[in-house]
Design an enzyme around this catalytic site. Structure first.
Site, PDB file in Angstrom:
ATOM      1  N   GLU A 249      56.126  -8.431 -43.759  1.00  0.00           N
ATOM      2  CA  GLU A 249      56.469  -9.603 -44.664  1.00  0.00           C
ATOM      3  C   GLU A 249      56.869  -9.232 -46.091  1.00  0.00           C
ATOM      4  OE1 GLU A 249      53.068 -12.176 -44.391  1.00  0.00           O
ATOM      5  OE2 GLU A 249      52.713 -11.614 -42.509  1.00  0.00           O
ATOM      6  N   LYS A 251      56.220  -8.939 -49.897  1.00  0.00           N
ATOM      7  CA  LYS A 251      54.745  -8.869 -50.905  1.00  0.00           C
ATOM      8  C   LYS A 251      55.122  -9.855 -52.006  1.00  0.00           C
ATOM      9  CE  LYS A 251      51.177  -5.923 -52.302  1.00  0.00           C
ATOM     10  NZ  LYS A 251      50.909  -6.595 -53.522  1.00  0.00           N
ATOM     11  N   ARG A 256      46.153 -14.599 -55.103  1.00  0.00           N
ATOM     12  CA  ARG A 256      45.887 -14.891 -53.858  1.00  0.00           C
ATOM     13  C   ARG A 256      45.263 -16.098 -53.748  1.00  0.00           C
ATOM     14  NH1 ARG A 256      44.147 -10.182 -49.690  1.00  0.00           N
ATOM     15  NH2 ARG A 256      43.881 -11.211 -47.498  1.00  0.00           N
ATOM     16  N   ARG A 271      40.537 -14.403 -54.773  1.00  0.00           N
ATOM     17  CA  ARG A 271      39.878 -13.424 -54.010  1.00  0.00           C
ATOM     18  C   ARG A 271      38.585 -12.999 -54.484  1.00  0.00           C
ATOM     19  NH1 ARG A 271      43.839  -8.631 -54.212  1.00  0.00           N
ATOM     20  NH2 ARG A 271      42.029  -7.171 -54.216  1.00  0.00           N
ATOM     21  N   GLU A 301      50.014 -16.733 -50.807  1.00  0.00           N
ATOM     22  CA  GLU A 301      49.999 -16.288 -52.460  1.00  0.00           C
ATOM     23  C   GLU A 301      50.659 -17.437 -53.000  1.00  0.00           C
ATOM     24  OE1 GLU A 301      49.102 -13.079 -53.033  1.00  0.00           O
ATOM     25  OE2 GLU A 301      50.000 -12.487 -54.712  1.00  0.00           O
ATOM     26  N   PHE A 341      50.461 -16.600 -45.371  1.00  0.00           N
ATOM     27  CA  PHE A 341      50.417 -15.445 -44.573  1.00  0.00           C
ATOM     28  C   PHE A 341      49.427 -15.279 -43.331  1.00  0.00           C
ATOM     29  CE2 PHE A 341      48.745 -13.533 -48.677  1.00  0.00           C
ATOM     30  CZ  PHE A 341      47.559 -13.521 -48.091  1.00  0.00           C
ATOM     31  N   ARG A 418      39.437  -2.764 -45.900  1.00  0.00           N
ATOM     32  CA  ARG A 418      40.763  -2.043 -46.222  1.00  0.00           C
ATOM     33  C   ARG A 418      41.087  -1.335 -45.086  1.00  0.00           C
ATOM     34  NH1 ARG A 418      43.480  -2.142 -51.071  1.00  0.00           N
ATOM     35  NH2 ARG A 418      41.593  -2.537 -52.277  1.00  0.00           N
ATOM     36  N   LYS A 424      50.679  -1.690 -47.286  1.00  0.00           N
ATOM     37  CA  LYS A 424      51.728  -2.122 -48.562  1.00  0.00           C
ATOM     38  C   LYS A 424      52.596  -0.868 -48.948  1.00  0.00           C
ATOM     39  CE  LYS A 424      48.154  -1.724 -52.054  1.00  0.00           C
ATOM     40  NZ  LYS A 424      47.338  -2.195 -52.939  1.00  0.00           N
TER      41      LYS A 424
HETATM   42  P1  AMP Z   1      47.386  -5.173 -53.920  1.00  0.00           P
HETATM   43  O1  AMP Z   1      46.808  -6.208 -55.043  1.00  0.00           O
HETATM   44  O2  AMP Z   1      48.343  -4.344 -54.619  1.00  0.00           O
HETATM   45  O3  AMP Z   1      46.265  -4.342 -53.115  1.00  0.00           O
HETATM   46  O4  AMP Z   1      48.130  -5.897 -52.836  1.00  0.00           O
HETATM   47  C1  AMP Z   1      47.325  -6.740 -51.983  1.00  0.00           C
HETATM   48  C2  AMP Z   1      47.762  -8.458 -52.384  1.00  0.00           C
HETATM   49  O5  AMP Z   1      48.887  -8.679 -52.125  1.00  0.00           O
HETATM   50  C3  AMP Z   1      46.873  -9.170 -51.551  1.00  0.00           C
HETATM   51  O6  AMP Z   1      45.742  -9.558 -51.991  1.00  0.00           O
HETATM   52  C4  AMP Z   1      47.712 -10.550 -51.841  1.00  0.00           C
HETATM   53  O7  AMP Z   1      47.408 -11.282 -52.963  1.00  0.00           O
HETATM   54  C5  AMP Z   1      49.242 -10.083 -51.945  1.00  0.00           C
HETATM   55  N1  AMP Z   1      50.429 -10.383 -51.090  1.00  0.00           N
HETATM   56  C6  AMP Z   1      51.435 -10.792 -51.288  1.00  0.00           C
HETATM   57  N2  AMP Z   1      52.259 -10.977 -50.052  1.00  0.00           N
HETATM   58  C7  AMP Z   1      51.392 -11.055 -49.422  1.00  0.00           C
HETATM   59  C8  AMP Z   1      51.573 -11.130 -47.690  1.00  0.00           C
HETATM   60  N3  AMP Z   1      52.572 -11.142 -47.379  1.00  0.00           N
HETATM   61  N4  AMP Z   1      50.543 -10.603 -46.903  1.00  0.00           N
HETATM   62  C9  AMP Z   1      49.332 -10.188 -47.571  1.00  0.00           C
HETATM   63  N5  AMP Z   1      49.161 -10.091 -48.931  1.00  0.00           N
HETATM   64  C10 AMP Z   1      50.117 -10.539 -49.700  1.00  0.00           C
END
Ligand code: AMP
Length: 588
Positions: A249, A251, A256, A271, A301, A341, A418, A424
């Site tokens: 998907e 990102k 969130r 979150r 998001e 998502f 996690r 990611k």
């Molecule tokens: P990070 O904050 O870098 O750890 O990345 C995780 C965050 O990416 C999640 O908590 C979401 O806020 C965001 N996110 C953006 N697009 C997506 C997606 N397609 N699926 C899940 N999370 C996503």
């Protein structure tokens, strides 16, 4: 129960640094607590009156608490203030002054836990123009019947300084020890992860044992702890880790949101379970209008878009929707869409245990997709070439990277964890050696030269989720503009601590310490072994921890993250390994 018994337990908890010992103390104590009182006692041990997702604040200003202390003890306010300047802790001031007063009091009425809980609730709920005076008198009334230790914790609770070490994980350990077995611990934790209410979990297990815990499921009333992603350094590795095929998907770089869509009301949580409904009223309304089911919980998001072109705007644009004031204008000015998502619940059915592809198709069919309510762009990928192509499309669409999601039968929604079911991969990984870090501020150094009289640099820490401690990774002094430098005292000083907080592991000694509360986003050139920083001390090399070099504040205060949700020490170890692996690649 008498509040003095509880305060004595807090005192014993505070005196020990060992999590095992803390667990034993707590377990012994809660075994003996009347079932009907356990829930409130658990909240109080964390300095709260309810779970975090209830948006009410107890926070009394220190000065008002000093007034109550002096009102009760008869000591002049100047004396209380003098002690407060020395210790920075109204709890200690109360303990010192109330102890003097206690010997002179004759007819004290016993202070019970119930009376304390009700008194604190009344403080929290006091409103109106004389609310400050009301709060002060309510506190004074309880202090009047307190001994020194009881007064210490009362004043810490009302000022948001109650940190005796009873973190969520320690309480879950204690619940397993007191009412079940070690083997039951993961099930108790799941009950917490799907309710975000540790008091409720404690009450349930005390009253109904594991049978009742097993029945706790997802419900529209409670937020659910979010699932998080692992990271890998290349698309090829992501695809390989997923077994050669997965879903990918875009990102999105936004905020969130977990939306609890009820029959006639909608609640949006961040979150860290803040209520974001008033920040995104248009999204709440659109979700309800486009939802074909009665009750659902979905995640997505929220991203700012250009209303003319529909192009996604950078993260900074959507942060205008997080302001406390001027929300009406921000709603009008900043156009937002939600890219959904996941679906976690629908009309009585817990969906978290269903595999990813099933959830995705249920999500799509539950909504009339369009306008402000969109699905994340997704594609099934069967090779790293397809993955690279999808990643390039994501960047072209102004996203920050991709989220790969496992499509295996066991690809459930793991609340609060996690793992590699989601991985990611961000465009940052291509440019710098590392991802950005979200770090907790644990101390500050006074500035010099142009920064004299201000905080010039901050001591930053990552969270060690195994030990529950914050371990330092850098001293941060770059990336602060004048406005940020000026705003630091107001942002940080409510967490001032006269000594190193128990939850902080540090060797570097700053001029002032803070209880971890504020999270800042930091980028850095690389992660290195460090003799001074305490993150992952002795894990990779004896006597060394991990530090980050050339750290720079990105300007992004992560107020959507609690300190426990900041970058973990485990992640930093992974990033360090990823970086070593990257440089291997370069030298090939
Ligand atoms: P990070 O904050 O870098 O750890 O990345 C995780 C965050 O990416 C999640 O908590 C979401 O806020 C965001 N996110 C953006 N697009 C997506 C997606 N397609 N699926 C899940 N999370 C996503």
């Amino acid at each position: 129960m008498l509040y003095s018994e509880l305060a004595d337990t807090f005192d014993r908890l505070e005196a020990t640094g060992s999590r095992l010992e803390m667990t034993d103390i707590l377990a012994d104590f809660i075994r003996g607590v009347d079932r009907s009182e356990l829930r409130n006692i658990i909240y109080l041990s964390q300095g709260k009156l309810h779970p975090d997702f209830i948006a009410k604040e107890l926070g009394m200003a220190d000065k008002l608490v000093l007034k109550a202390i002096s009102f009760t003890s008869g000591a002049p306010e100047s004396k209380a203030e003098e002690l407060w300047i020395k210790t920075g802790d109204p709890g200690e001031v109360a303990e010192k002054l109330i102890s003097k007063k206690k010997q002179m009091t004759l007819f004290a009425e016993e202070l019970t836990v119930d009376r304390v809980f009700k008194g604190l609730t009344a403080i929290q709920d006091a409103e109106g123009k004389d609310s400050q005076d009301k709060k002060m008198k309510l506190l004074a009334n309880m202090l009047h019947d307190s001994g020194p230790i009881e007064a210490r914790y009362l004043c810490r609770i009302v000022t948001g300084r109650m940190r005796v070490g009873a973190g969520d994980m320690t309480i879950l350990d204690a619940l397993a020890l007191a009412f079940a077995t070690k083997e039951d611990r993961p099930v108790i934790e799941r009950a917490f992860n799907v309710t975000c209410d540790i008091g409720y979990v404690a009450e349930t297990i005390a009253e109904g044992g594991m049978e009742a815990i097993n029945k706790i499921g997802v419900s529209i009333e409670n937020p659910i702890k979010v699932m998080l992603a692992e990271r890998l350094p290349s698309v090829a590795e992501v695809v390989a880790k997923m077994g050669g095929s997965c879903a990918m998907e875009y990102k999105y770089d936004g905020i969130r949101v977990q939306a609890h869509v009820g029959k006639d009301s909608v609640k949006l949580y961040s979150r860290r379970w803040e209520d974001l409904t008033t920040n995104f009223p248009d999204i709440a309304e659109a979700l309800r209008a486009r939802c074909k089911a009665g009750e659902v919980i979905i995640e997505g998001e929220c991203v700012a878009v250009d209303p003319e072109t529909g192009f996604m705007l950078p993260f900074q644009a959507v942060t205008h929707r997080r302001k406390k004031h001027g929300m009406d204008e921000a709603v009008k000015e900043i156009s937002v869409r939600i890219f959904m998502f996941d679906i976690l619940y629908r009309d009585g059915e817990d969906m978290t245990n269903r595999p990813y592809l099933e959830r995705r198709s249920e999500l799509e069919s539950t909504f009339d997709i369009g306008d402000k309510v969109q699905m994340t762009t997704m594609r099934l990928v069967n090779s790293s070439e397809e993955g690279e192509e999808f990643f390039a499309n994501a960047i072209a669409a102004r996203c920050e990277g991709i989220m790969a999601k496992s499509t295996s039968q066991d690809s459930i929604y793991r609340a609060g964890s996690r793992g590699f079911l989601w991985i990611k991969y961000k465009k940052d990984y291509q440019q710098a050696l590392t991802d950005s870090f979200d770090l907790a501020v644990v101390g500050a150094f006074y500035g010099m030269g142009k920064r004299a009289g201000k905080y010039g640099a901050l001591l930053m820490a990552a969270f060690n989720s195994d030990s529950g401690k914050f371990e330092t990774v850098c001293k941060l002094g770059t990336g602060f503009d004048d406005a940020f430098l000026d705003s630091m005292p107001e942002m940080l000083n409510s967490g001032l601590s006269d000594k190193k907080p128990k939850t902080v592991e540090a060797e570097m000694v700053p001029d002032v310490w803070f209880q971890p509360s504020v999270v800042l986003e930091v980028v850095a050139a690389e992660i290195t072994l460090s003799p001074i920083h305490t993150a992952a001390r002795d894990v990779l090399k004896e006597g060394s921890g991990l530090g980050i070099r050339f750290p720079r504040f990105t300007g992004r205060v992560r107020d959507d993250k609690s300190p426990e949700q900041c970058t973990t020490v485990g992640e930093i170890i992974e990033m360090f390994e990823m970086q070593a692996h990257d440089s291997d690649g370069l030298s090939e």
